[in-house]
Design an enzyme around this catalytic site. Structure first.
Site, mmCIF file in Angstrom:
data_model
loop_
_atom_site.group_PDB
_atom_site.id
_atom_site.type_symbol
_atom_site.label_atom_id
_atom_site.label_comp_id
_atom_site.label_asym_id
_atom_site.label_seq_id
_atom_site.Cartn_x
_atom_site.Cartn_y
_atom_site.Cartn_z
ATOM 1 N N LYS A 15 0.825 -1.205 0.000
ATOM 2 C CA LYS A 15 0.000 0.000 0.000
ATOM 3 C C LYS A 15 0.862 1.259 0.000
ATOM 4 O O LYS A 15 0.514 2.263 -0.627
ATOM 5 C CB LYS A 15 -0.940 -0.012 1.204
ATOM 6 N N GLU A 18 -2.995 6.600 8.303
ATOM 7 C CA GLU A 18 -3.614 7.680 7.543
ATOM 8 C C GLU A 18 -4.639 8.409 8.407
ATOM 9 O O GLU A 18 -5.122 7.874 9.413
ATOM 10 C CB GLU A 18 -4.336 7.120 6.307
ATOM 11 N N HIS A 40 -14.377 -2.758 9.192
ATOM 12 C CA HIS A 40 -13.685 -2.339 7.966
ATOM 13 C C HIS A 40 -13.821 -3.374 6.858
ATOM 14 O O HIS A 40 -13.039 -3.379 5.911
ATOM 15 C CB HIS A 40 -12.205 -2.050 8.233
ATOM 16 N N ARG A 73 -6.824 -8.484 -8.050
ATOM 17 C CA ARG A 73 -7.512 -9.779 -8.099
ATOM 18 C C ARG A 73 -8.979 -9.542 -8.397
ATOM 19 O O ARG A 73 -9.431 -8.404 -8.487
ATOM 20 C CB ARG A 73 -7.383 -10.499 -6.755
#
Length: 659
Positions: A126, A210, A245, A302
């Site tokens: 990421k 973040e 999440h 994917r």
């Protein structure tokens, strides 16, 4: 820089699916339609799983945990060689975004149904992906994506960003290794837990942090690229309804998204894919704020869990696209040919308890019936009645997908499908899904990632105690619907009649002692007049005060299942004398809330702990769950060790409350 491609045109006649559950079954369905033989791999405890039974060939990888089976790349590659498969489809999760596995496939002349390893590398981290997108001019959420993994680094960066912050696994997705941290005091514990989850799920504990956006929508773009340099997008999906999440409800197209915003996000997604010479199916995920500004979040290299809603609005089979692209064929559509017909909504059916913070559940599916399928109705499932739901894997059982000409038509269709679904024996989110679909805010498409906690009072109501009305109905149901206990093979036998309370030499008695969950009730003099059971329809009809009501009832062995207030309640007859004899041996004991494994002990015998202190950590279905002290006290015994596999209800710690 665009690389020179070597186009693979090798045909595929035998495909190994390196996955399990619903996605394995879904891939097999398309492969069979294309005349391709299928090979399943499975763990030892999955040897009788549905995907194993549906494959043309199955190979046992052994083990139980993913790390000992589905994540063993060497065993999967050996299975491919043994079966003669030319290609491996990784599905999602497990090895699907493992660049080393993709390289190993190429080295062994196996076709990996996915992007090249270089693309997985680029987007698999990421941090690296965000740096790449920043260079490409795609907006990013403020955060830290650096290499240092020290607590002090995260503390300083979080202070700079401002709380609340979101910790995310660099190498992962699907909510694993993701924690919201509200203040500095919670950072250390959250970081350690997130790192353990990430290491267990992806073999990589690296994290990024973040800013946590308050009310964003989660919008993702389905992209597809072939080996000839063509890349397009197939519209967007709204995946804002989430818990832990992880997505629960997905729909396409995103409600209220303007054509210009759709084009801008689609163009950005295609640009992201082209920047890394992408091939195959991929999804670029964005956060969309209240001012309709979008921020790159990540790219999943994917096929996504929620791909069926895209298939529903485009009329395309994305797995078929994957297999054709892998064989060197061009994309079947140009960008301006991509259709968008109607609206589709998907609900994920999970084995979990929504009222216990969505705690994963395991056990035996004593009842499992799928809704009637047809036009606008689809169910991708991976289980059957009688299957054992394991604590070692993701708790998703099936995906219920509905399409309609309009969003409201799709919503009503999905609601009907959920009502037709029958499942019991394992706690699920079925009733919760219906409450979400029915909520006025969902009806009005007022969506963001905080939807579930914001509407928790309605979506997650405390379960009311079973009252007199239920118990009277349960008693009547037991008398009229439970199977005869003696000589069911002789319809003329008086013992084969339904239990009506007849006793030799004694007055008739309808005394029953029934149990439902943890509740019990002694029932006497039950009135069955005005009640009738139709065994063909599986319905109990009860007339009271001139009002006829019908209740679905299903009998399975010693249990009776009754649909009551949207839940299938399991009823059984118990012996009250043996119940009285059972004493609570460990009044201060803390029990395992689910089947799982002990990953960390945080206390020792003799420790003094405060209320709410974490005592140990249990891992189930790739998620960690802290067992906390219900009150201040002294740890008097620890009855488990790190690495132990424990069953639901097993005593783990004894805690003596302080005087």
């Amino acid at each position: 820089m665009t690389q020179v491609r070597t186009v693979s045109t090798s045909p595929i006649s035998c495909l190994l699916i390196a996955n399990r559950g619903e996605i394995a079954c879904r891939i097999m369905r398309t492969a069979r339609a294309m005349g391709i033989r299928t090979v399943a791999v499975h763990s030892e405890i999955d040897r009788n799983a549905r995907h194993v039974l549906e494959a043309d060939m199955a190979i046992n990888l052994g083990g139980a945990k993913p790390a000992d089976s589905y994540l063993r790349a060497d065993l999967v590659l050996a299975a491919a060689r043994q079966s003669g498969a030319q290609a491996i489809h990784p599905g999602y999760g497990f090895l699907s975004e493992n660049a080393e596995f993709a390289r190993a496939c190429e080295e062994q002349n196996l076709i990996f149904i996915g992007p090249p390893a270089s693309a997985i590398d680029a987007m698999g981290s990421k941090s690296a992906a965000k740096a790449l997108m920043e260079a490409a001019g795609v907006p990013l959420v403020p955060g830290y994506h650096g290499n240092s993994q020290e607590l002090e680094t995260f503390r300083a960066e979080a202070d700079s960003i401002g709380y609340p912050v979101l910790l995310k696994a660099v190498a992962g997705g699907g909510g694993k290794g993701m924690k919201v941290v509200e203040c500095e005091a919670h950072l250390a514990e959250a970081l350690e837990s997130a790192q353990r989850e990430a290491r267990a799920a992806f073999g990589d504990s690296r994290m990024l942090v973040e800013r946590y956006l308050a009310r964003p929508r989660h919008i993702e773009i389905q992209v597809f690229a072939d080996q000839h340099g063509q890349c397009i997008h197939l519209n967007e999906r709204d995946c804002s309804i989430q818990r832990r999440h992880q997505k629960v409800i997905e729909e396409a197209p995103a409600p209220g998204l303007s054509a210009s915003l759709r084009q801008a996000m689609g163009d950005a997604a295609v640009q992201a894919a082209q920047a890394i010479d992408y091939v195959g199916a991929g999804t670029v995920e964005f956060l969309l704020d209240e001012q309709e500004r979008f921020y790159f979040m990540e790219m999943n290299t994917r096929l996504q869990v929620e791909h069926p809603v895209t298939e529903a609005i485009t009329g395309q089979d994305l797995v078929a696209w994957q297999l054709r692209v892998a064989q060197g064929q061009p994309l079947p559509l140009q960008q301006d040919e991509v259709p968008l017909h109607g609206h589709a909504i998907e609900a994920r059916l999970y084995a979990e308890d929504p009222l216990q913070d969505f705690l994963p559940a395991s056990g035996t599916l004593q009842l499992y019936r799928e809704p009637q399928l047809g036009r606008g109705r689809r169910l991708d499932g991976g289980v059957s009645e009688g299957d054992e739901v394991s604590p070692f894997y993701d708790p998703m059982l099936a995906k219920v997908v509905a399409w309609g000409d309009t969003r409201e038509a799709a919503r009503l269709n999905l609601q009907a499908m959920l009502r037709e679904t029958v499942i019991a024996g394992v706690q699920t989110n079925l009733a919760f899904l219906s409450r979400v679909i029915d909520h006025p805010a969902f009806v009005d498409a007022e969506l963001d990632t905080g939807f579930i906690p914001r509407h928790a009072a309605v979506l997650l109501p405390e379960k009311a105690e079973l009252g007199d009305e239920f118990w009277q109905l349960a008693g009547v149901a037991w008398l009229l619907c439970s199977p005869p206990a003696v000589r069911p093979d002789d319809p003329q036998s008086p013992w084969a009649t339904l239990p009506c309370g007849w006793r030799s030499v004694l007055p008739t008695s309808n005394r029953l002692h029934l149990q439902c969950g943890s509740a019990e009730r002694q029932l006497e003099q039950l009135d069955t007049s005005g009640s009738h059971f139709d065994p063909v329809a599986g319905q109990l009809s009860v007339t009271r005060d001139g009002v006829l009501r019908r209740y679905p009832v299903i009998s399975r062995g010693q249990f009776l299942f009754l649909l009551w207030q949207a839940n299938w309640e399991r009823i059984e007859k118990v012996d009250p004398i043996s119940r009285v004899a059972q004493a609570q041996q460990h009044a201060g004991g803390l029990q395992a809330p689910m089947n799982g494994s002990i990953v960390r002990l945080l206390v020792n015998t003799g420790d003094q702990v405060q209320a709410g202190a974490a005592l140990l950590v249990v891992e189930a279905m790739k998620m960690e769950h802290s067992i906390r002290a219900p009150h201040a006290g002294t740890v008097t015994a620890i009855l488990c060790a790190e690495g132990d596999l424990v069953s639901e209800g097993a005593l783990l710690v004894e805690l003596e409350e302080n005087a």
